[in-house]
Motif scaffolding. Structure first.
Motif, PDB file in Angstrom:
ATOM      1  N   ALA A  47      65.110  89.241 102.460  1.00  0.00           N
ATOM      2  CA  ALA A  47      65.605  88.163 101.598  1.00  0.00           C
ATOM      3  C   ALA A  47      65.652  88.600 100.144  1.00  0.00           C
ATOM      4  N   LEU A  48      64.638  89.321  99.699  1.00  0.00           N
ATOM      5  CA  LEU A  48      64.614  89.794  98.319  1.00  0.00           C
ATOM      6  C   LEU A  48      65.705  90.832  98.084  1.00  0.00           C
ATOM      7  N   ASP A  49      65.947  91.652  99.077  1.00  0.00           N
ATOM      8  CA  ASP A  49      67.022  92.635  98.956  1.00  0.00           C
ATOM      9  C   ASP A  49      68.375  91.938  98.900  1.00  0.00           C
ATOM     10  N   ASP A  50      68.521  90.860  99.682  1.00  0.00           N
ATOM     11  CA  ASP A  50      69.756  90.079  99.686  1.00  0.00           C
ATOM     12  C   ASP A  50      69.987  89.414  98.340  1.00  0.00           C
ATOM     13  N   ALA A  51      68.888  89.084  97.639  1.00  0.00           N
ATOM     14  CA  ALA A  51      68.998  88.410  96.344  1.00  0.00           C
ATOM     15  C   ALA A  51      69.283  89.370  95.206  1.00  0.00           C
ATOM     16  N   ALA A  52      69.163  90.691  95.439  1.00  0.00           N
ATOM     17  CA  ALA A  52      69.394  91.671  94.384  1.00  0.00           C
ATOM     18  C   ALA A  52      70.870  91.729  94.041  1.00  0.00           C
ATOM     19  N   PRO A  53      71.228  92.220  92.846  1.00  0.00           N
ATOM     20  CA  PRO A  53      72.636  92.303  92.438  1.00  0.00           C
ATOM     21  C   PRO A  53      73.418  93.200  93.377  1.00  0.00           C
ATOM     22  N   THR A  54      74.695  92.895  93.571  1.00  0.00           N
ATOM     23  CA  THR A  54      75.564  93.719  94.397  1.00  0.00           C
ATOM     24  C   THR A  54      76.178  94.830  93.556  1.00  0.00           C
ATOM     25  N   GLU A  55      76.692  95.857  94.235  1.00  0.00           N
ATOM     26  CA  GLU A  55      77.335  96.942  93.513  1.00  0.00           C
ATOM     27  C   GLU A  55      78.644  96.491  92.895  1.00  0.00           C
ATOM     28  N   GLU A  56      79.230  95.435  93.465  1.00  0.00           N
ATOM     29  CA  GLU A  56      80.524  94.970  92.970  1.00  0.00           C
ATOM     30  C   GLU A  56      80.416  94.404  91.565  1.00  0.00           C
ATOM     31  N   ALA A  57      79.333  93.686  91.282  1.00  0.00           N
ATOM     32  CA  ALA A  57      79.228  93.056  89.965  1.00  0.00           C
ATOM     33  C   ALA A  57      77.795  93.056  89.483  1.00  0.00           C
ATOM     34  N   PRO A  58      77.187  94.249  89.272  1.00  0.00           N
ATOM     35  CA  PRO A  58      75.818  94.266  88.764  1.00  0.00           C
ATOM     36  C   PRO A  58      75.791  93.961  87.276  1.00  0.00           C
ATOM     37  N   PRO A  59      74.772  93.263  86.778  1.00  0.00           N
ATOM     38  CA  PRO A  59      74.653  93.057  85.348  1.00  0.00           C
ATOM     39  C   PRO A  59      74.358  94.374  84.656  1.00  0.00           C
ATOM     40  N   SER A  60      74.947  94.555  83.493  1.00  0.00           N
ATOM     41  CA  SER A  60      74.695  95.779  82.748  1.00  0.00           C
ATOM     42  C   SER A  60      73.302  95.731  82.146  1.00  0.00           C
ATOM     43  N   ALA A  61      72.837  96.886  81.678  1.00  0.00           N
ATOM     44  CA  ALA A  61      71.502  96.934  81.079  1.00  0.00           C
ATOM     45  C   ALA A  61      71.422  96.030  79.864  1.00  0.00           C
ATOM     46  N   ALA A  62      72.526  95.912  79.152  1.00  0.00           N
ATOM     47  CA  ALA A  62      72.524  95.063  77.960  1.00  0.00           C
ATOM     48  C   ALA A  62      72.504  93.586  78.331  1.00  0.00           C
ATOM     49  N   GLN A  63      73.142  93.267  79.476  1.00  0.00           N
ATOM     50  CA  GLN A  63      73.224  91.865  79.863  1.00  0.00           C
ATOM     51  C   GLN A  63      71.975  91.377  80.564  1.00  0.00           C
ATOM     52  N   ALA A  64      71.323  92.268  81.327  1.00  0.00           N
ATOM     53  CA  ALA A  64      70.229  91.838  82.182  1.00  0.00           C
ATOM     54  C   ALA A  64      68.974  91.551  81.376  1.00  0.00           C
ATOM     55  N   PRO A  65      68.283  90.458  81.669  1.00  0.00           N
ATOM     56  CA  PRO A  65      67.015  90.179  80.997  1.00  0.00           C
ATOM     57  C   PRO A  65      65.923  91.075  81.543  1.00  0.00           C
ATOM     58  N   ALA A  66      64.779  91.047  80.899  1.00  0.00           N
ATOM     59  CA  ALA A  66      63.642  91.811  81.394  1.00  0.00           C
ATOM     60  C   ALA A  66      63.245  91.295  82.774  1.00  0.00           C
ATOM     61  N   ARG A  67      62.668  92.179  83.589  1.00  0.00           N
ATOM     62  CA  ARG A  67      62.282  91.789  84.937  1.00  0.00           C
ATOM     63  C   ARG A  67      61.292  90.629  84.888  1.00  0.00           C
ATOM     64  N   THR A  68      61.537  89.676  85.740  1.00  0.00           N
ATOM     65  CA  THR A  68      60.638  88.521  85.807  1.00  0.00           C
ATOM     66  C   THR A  68      60.037  88.437  87.203  1.00  0.00           C
ATOM     67  N   ALA A  69      58.805  88.043  87.286  1.00  0.00           N
ATOM     68  CA  ALA A  69      58.128  87.935  88.578  1.00  0.00           C
ATOM     69  C   ALA A  69      58.569  86.665  89.273  1.00  0.00           C
ATOM     70  N   VAL A  70      58.358  86.646  90.574  1.00  0.00           N
ATOM     71  CA  VAL A  70      58.577  85.415  91.324  1.00  0.00           C
ATOM     72  C   VAL A  70      57.610  84.362  90.801  1.00  0.00           C
ATOM     73  N   ASP A  71      58.128  83.160  90.560  1.00  0.00           N
ATOM     74  CA  ASP A  71      57.302  82.113  89.965  1.00  0.00           C
ATOM     75  C   ASP A  71      56.429  81.396  90.971  1.00  0.00           C
ATOM     76  N   GLY A  72      56.733  81.538  92.248  1.00  0.00           N
ATOM     77  CA  GLY A  72      55.882  80.893  93.237  1.00  0.00           C
ATOM     78  C   GLY A  72      56.362  81.138  94.651  1.00  0.00           C
ATOM     79  N   LEU A  73      55.419  81.186  95.569  1.00  0.00           N
ATOM     80  CA  LEU A  73      55.702  81.266  96.990  1.00  0.00           C
ATOM     81  C   LEU A  73      55.395  79.914  97.617  1.00  0.00           C
ATOM     82  N   VAL A  74      56.238  79.482  98.544  1.00  0.00           N
ATOM     83  CA  VAL A  74      56.058  78.196  99.212  1.00  0.00           C
ATOM     84  C   VAL A  74      56.016  78.461 100.708  1.00  0.00           C
ATOM     85  N   ALA A  75      54.965  77.993 101.372  1.00  0.00           N
ATOM     86  CA  ALA A  75      54.817  78.184 102.808  1.00  0.00           C
ATOM     87  C   ALA A  75      54.874  76.833 103.508  1.00  0.00           C
ATOM     88  N   VAL A  76      55.833  76.667 104.412  1.00  0.00           N
ATOM     89  CA  VAL A  76      55.986  75.415 105.150  1.00  0.00           C
ATOM     90  C   VAL A  76      56.219  75.752 106.620  1.00  0.00           C
TER      91      VAL A  76
END
Length: 462
Positions: free
Chosen positions: A248-277
């Motif tokens: 799922a995390l790999d699926d959420a990563a940017p695609t090669e077709e339209a990756p954000p450039s280094a200038a556009q991309a913000p600093a890496r942010t951690a996952v804000d929370g895990l939810v288990a149901v």
């Protein structure tokens, strides 16, 4: 107004409503297992339909036809699963007096519950739906007015996910993994002190398996289930969850077709929370594995059974107390040209604002002052139109990502269009050119729009 929600699981069909005190509650129906719901009919063919109609009929028999109905469905079924469309409404009462049911995906239903409780705010959340049949993991981006699923994966072994775990434990006790065996196992695990004894035994066995794997943690039908048997079955659960989470995390990563450039991309942010149901999320050792390494687990509202989280969130949506927020979280723009003071200028034209596009909803058109803008596709009288770049933008973070460059057709000097975009139920988008005359609108495929502009080019990391 009466409003209810239904969640058809692999074992139980659950129906919930908001009670007199403003909190969601499970509606107990004839034939239901207390705290669980109506058992889903055995067999693969049509059991979801049968369960849906059974729970609807049971509810109507006691409470009458509800005014609003929300059905929870896996994301893979949302574009039209059997029994989840107009037929479900007809099967509910046969008179057509209620509006068609709304369909809400499991992660949207769960996040509606958490957003209503104030425990999930803007950020990225990983929703782990751990059921008897499968572990489904969804990476969700939550903004002020929208929730979008950026990536998802499903791990569904042939013998079931949580069901396989229970089968392994029951086999250790010499019992079949049927309804009777599962009830016996559930009763033993629910005994006072059982959870603490299990935790202590597993901790000791993890540190010294040769000595403590043989420790009895449950006694079922006169036979012991050992810490070693639980640890072995737990490893299977953990491995499947890890596999689905990584995908799922790999699926959420940017695609090669339209990756954000280094200038556009913000600093890496951690996952804000895990939810288990889900029912398997009741198993505390699995939750500890999920949160290993300090990853934060978002708590469910006090007293909420994880197996009921989705139907409770859907009940809040049905009652109008929570916004499903099933909308695209970012703005959609196109490159445009205009003439100012006789000089051509390039600019970015806002087509759809953040949080306006709904899957399966109507197209949203570019407007100014409450009126749809009139645009043309190229210079006056040109045989061919211009190429335009479609982008999505996060207004808060000022992050802009290209989606696709389209070659629009040319037109006559007087040809004008309304320019819009729409989002299909499958998550793909279309740019819409709607002629001002009686001509039919023309659509241009954009594919799937980016859903996580906080992700850097190296991908998400937990």
């Amino acid at each position: 107004m009466s409003a209810v929600a239904i969640d058809i699981g692999s074992r139980y069909a659950r129906i919930a409503r908001v009670g007199a005190h403003g909190a969601p509650e499970l509606v107990e129906l004839p034939g239901a297992v207390p705290g669980e719901g109506l058992p889903v009919p055995a067999g693969e063919d049509g059991r979801r339909d049968a369960a849906l109609h059974a729970v609807c009929s049971a509810y109507v028999g006691q409470h009458g036809v509800p005014d609003r109905l929300v059905i929870v469905a896996p994301r893979r079924d949302r574009s039209g699963p059997p029994g989840h469309g107009a037929d479900a409404s007809a099967g509910l009462h046969g008179t057509g007096r209620t509006p068609p049911p709304s369909v809400l995906s499991t992660p949207h239903a769960v996040l509606a519950l958490l957003r209503h409780a104030g425990t999930a705010t803007a950020g990225r959340y990983v929703v782990c739906d751990l059921g008897a049949a499968a572990a489904e993991v969804s990476v969700c981006v939550v903004t002020a007015g929208a929730v979008a699923v950026a990536g998802s994966a499903r791990h569904a072994p042939a013998d079931g996910y949580g069901a396989g775990f229970e089968a392994a434990l029951l086999a250790e006790a010499g019992l079949l993994c049927d309804e009777a065996g599962r009830r016996v196992l559930a009763g033993v695990r629910a005994e006072d002190g059982a959870a603490l004894r299990l935790d202590l035994a597993l901790d000791r066995a993890e540190r010294n398996p040769e000595r403590f794997d043989a420790t009895a943690v449950h006694r079922v039908a006169g036979r012991d289930i050992t810490a070693g048997a639980v640890r072995l079955a737990l490893r299977r659960l953990a491995a499947g969850l890890d596999l689905a989470t990584a995908e799922a995390l790999d699926d959420a990563a940017p695609t090669e077709e339209a990756p954000p450039s280094a200038a556009q991309a913000p600093a890496r942010t951690a996952v804000d929370g895990l939810v288990a149901v889900g029912g398997t999320a009741r198993f505390a050792p699995l939750l500890r594995h999920l949160t290993g390494g300090g990853r934060p687990l978002v708590p469910l509202p006090a007293g909420t059974d994880p197996a009921l989280a989705a139907v409770y969130g859907a009940a809040l949506v049905a009652a109008g107390l929570a916004d499903p927020a099933d909308r695209y979280p970012y703005a959609v723009c196109v490159g445009a040209h205009r003439t100012a003071a006789g000089r051509p200028e390039n600019q970015e034209l806002l087509v759809s604002g953040a949080g306006l596009l709904e899957p399966g909803g109507a197209a949203v058109f570019a407007e100014a002052g409450g009126e749809r803008l009139r645009v043309r596709t190229g210079p006056a009288g040109a045989a061919a139109g211009r190429s335009v770049e479609v982008r999505v933008r996060d207004p808060e973070g000022a992050v802009s990502v290209p989606v696709r460059t389209l070659a629009l057709p040319g037109g006559a000097e007087d040809d004008r269009f309304h320019l819009g975009v729409r989002l299909a139920l499958d998550g793909t988008a279309r740019l819409v050119l709607h002629p001002l005359d009686a001509g039919a609108p023309v659509e241009f495929p954009l594919g799937e729009l980016p859903t996580d502009l906080r992700t850097d080019p190296e991908g998400v990391r937990l």
